[in-house]
Each structure stands twice: as C-alpha cells, then as structure tokens.
Design a protein around this motif. Structure first.
Motif, short mmCIF file in Angstrom:
data_model
loop_
_atom_site.label_atom_id
_atom_site.label_comp_id
_atom_site.label_asym_id
_atom_site.label_seq_id
_atom_site.Cartn_x
_atom_site.Cartn_y
_atom_site.Cartn_z
N ALA A 131 0.81 -1.23 0.00
CA ALA A 131 0.00 0.00 0.00
C ALA A 131 0.85 1.28 0.00
N GLU A 132 1.90 1.31 0.81
CA GLU A 132 2.69 2.54 0.90
C GLU A 132 3.40 2.84 -0.42
N SER A 133 3.93 1.82 -1.08
CA SER A 133 4.61 2.08 -2.36
C SER A 133 3.59 2.45 -3.45
N PHE A 134 2.39 1.88 -3.37
CA PHE A 134 1.32 2.29 -4.30
C PHE A 134 1.01 3.77 -4.10
N LEU A 135 0.97 4.20 -2.83
CA LEU A 135 0.64 5.59 -2.54
C LEU A 135 1.72 6.52 -3.12
#
Ligand SMILES: [Zn+2]
Length: 311
Positions: A131-135
């Motif tokens: 999720a964090e890298s997608f963000l």
C-alpha cells in the motif's frame, strides 16, 4: 509531511494566480438499479488530468445504511463521493468492500472512519506489503489531486462469509482471483447487479501488473455462469449482458498467447510492443499504454519459464 507541503505550496501559488490546484472530480452518482448507484470513472490511465478518477465505485442504499464498493483513488475523491452520497440519502456509509489491492480502489478509506471496511484476507496481506509504495506511485502520477491522502488499512477486516443480508439487500460474495492474488466480486441478489471489480474491463484494455492470467480466465468462467441483470465492471461502462466478460477473456487470451509465442520465437521486447493488434481490440481505450506495460512486465516472466523448460 513533504507531500502535504507540496500541496499547500500549490494551493498558495494557486491563490496568487500562477496555477490553480483544482481537485473537483465532478462525480455524478448514476442510478443503475433500485437503491444502486455508480460513479462511472474515465477510461483513462491514472494521471494529472483525471486525478485517478478512472474506476467505477458503487454504492447501495439499504435500510440499515449505505454499502460502498471500493473507496476510490484519493482522499479528495472519497470526500466528494461522500458528499454526493449525502445528497441522495441521510443514511451513513456503514460498510465498505475493497474489491482488491490496487490503489485506485482503497485510497479513500480514511474518509469513512465509522464504517466497517472488509476485504479478502489475501487482499489485506497484499495491502500490508504494497500500500505505501502504491501511494508513493500515485502521488507521482497525480500530485496535488492526492492532497491529504494517506494509507488507511489497519482497520480492514477479513471477509470470511460468502453471503449476508444488509437491510433488504441480499449480497453474495464471490472469492475469486487472477487480476490480483485475490479479487472480490459481489452479486446483489435483490437487484441482480453484479459488481465484478477489475476482473472485468469494458471497452478498456485490462491492466495486468499483478495478474495470473490462467486464474483470471477461470474466474471469468465463474462470472459467466452467474445470472445477473446488470454488470458493473471495475473500469468501463455498465451493461446488461456478458459481453464485457467475453471481451476481457478474449483480450487476455490474445495477450497471453502473443507474448508467449513471441518469446519462443525469439522476438525482442521492443518487437513485441510494436506487433500489430487485432482489429477487435483496436477500439479499447488506453490500448497502447496498457499493452506496452503488459509486455514489459510479462515478457520476462515467460522468458524465465522458457529458459527453465530448456534447462
Ligand atoms: Zn486493479
């Protein structure tokens, strides 16, 4: 914090007349069946022009409250979706279902702190990893549209039941996979509306960065067996027939065979990207960019498999 400052800076220069950070998604809740609405997204790539408004999010207004299917690509999007829902009903959003782990589908979660958010157990695991890298990635793609957007996944609950009555709506949950490692489709048996998430794309080329095409095709077979009145795809127009399922199957099959055969024939990645695309897919939106992306990430997978077979 840096992201917040970038946004504030953009808004300040906006007020001085140099640029205006306009994040109006112009969401319109389209009534498609009794109590059932869809915010239809654009058939485009995630960009600075659309702010990620490229998917279909949907909601069902039940006696108990509103059920939301996917929370959207950003904080701003979800805020505006919530406002549009409030214009239709004074009932709160009580449940949200996240169909899969891609960023356009879950980055609005933070707007609904009082709702119970559900996803398939494997989707929750994927979100914890990605999720964090997608963000970070969507901030790069859409910058100020993402103002205030944070990953909010800690309260997501694992969906374990396969059916549920919410208010007067009887929902059936279909545990599928292939577009990602876990894909949730929902059939509202009360209205006959089938929400497929990104297992089905309609008149838009499918995205395949986390796909298992074999599993995806099996999921499409299962979806095709379901009796429904309306199909809401993850991307593209709502329809009353199985044509988007067939279209997605045909595109994925062609993609798979074409890349596999090209690797076996010794074509370079560049040569594959420039292969002619059959007539039947020419009208799919974002065909060129999606096909290129699919070749770039799938070519090495087939290459590796081929080498392993040779060895
Ligand atoms: Zn997706």
């Amino acid at each position: 914090m840096i992201k917040i400052f970038t946004t504030i800076f953009l808004l300040i220069i906006g007020s001085t007349g140099f640029a205006i950070a306009d994040t109006d998604y112009q969401l319109h809740a389209e009534l498609i069946a009794k109590n059932t609405y869809v915010f239809i997204g654009k058939k485009e790539d995630f960009s600075m022009v659309n702010g990620g408004n490229i998917l279909n999010t949907a909601f069902i207004v039940t006696n108990e409250g509103v059920v939301l299917i996917d929370s959207g690509p950003s904080y701003q999007y979800a805020l505006q979706a919530k406002a549009a829902i409030n214009e239709i009903t004074d009932k709160p959003v009580i449940k949200i279902f996240i169909t899969h782990s891609h960023p356009d589908h879950f980055l609005g979660n933070q707007v609904f702190p009082d709702a119970s958010i559900y996803a398939l157990p494997t989707t929750i695991r994927e979100l914890k990893t990605n999720a964090e890298s997608f963000l970070d990635n969507v901030y790069r793609l859409a910058d100020y549209w993402m103002a205030g957007t944070e990953v909010s996944i800690n309260s997501i609950l694992p969906l374990n039941s396969t059916s549920e009555l919410i208010g007067e709506h009887s929902l059936r949950y279909l545990f599928l996979k292939g577009h990602t490692a876990a894909d949730l489709a929902i059939l509202d048996e009360t209205t006959g509306v089938l929400f497929t998430g990104d297992l089905v794309f309609h008149n838009r080329a499918a995205t395949t960065p986390h796909a298992n095409i074999e599993a995806w095709l099996l999921s499409l077979d299962k979806l095709e067996q379901i009796r429904f009145n309306l199909l809401v795809p993850g991307h593209g127009e709502v329809t009353g027939n199985i044509s988007p399922i067939k279209q997605t199957r045909e595109y994925l099959t062609w993609l798979d065979v074409t890349i596999k055969r090209s690797v076996m024939d010794g074509l370079s990645m560049n040569e594959v990207i420039n292969l002619p695309v059959p007539e039947q897919f020419q009208n799919l939106a974002v065909l060129k960019s999606e096909f290129m992306r699919s070749v770039i990430h799938r070519y090495p997978i087939y290459e590796k498999t081929l080498f392993e077979q040779i060895e």
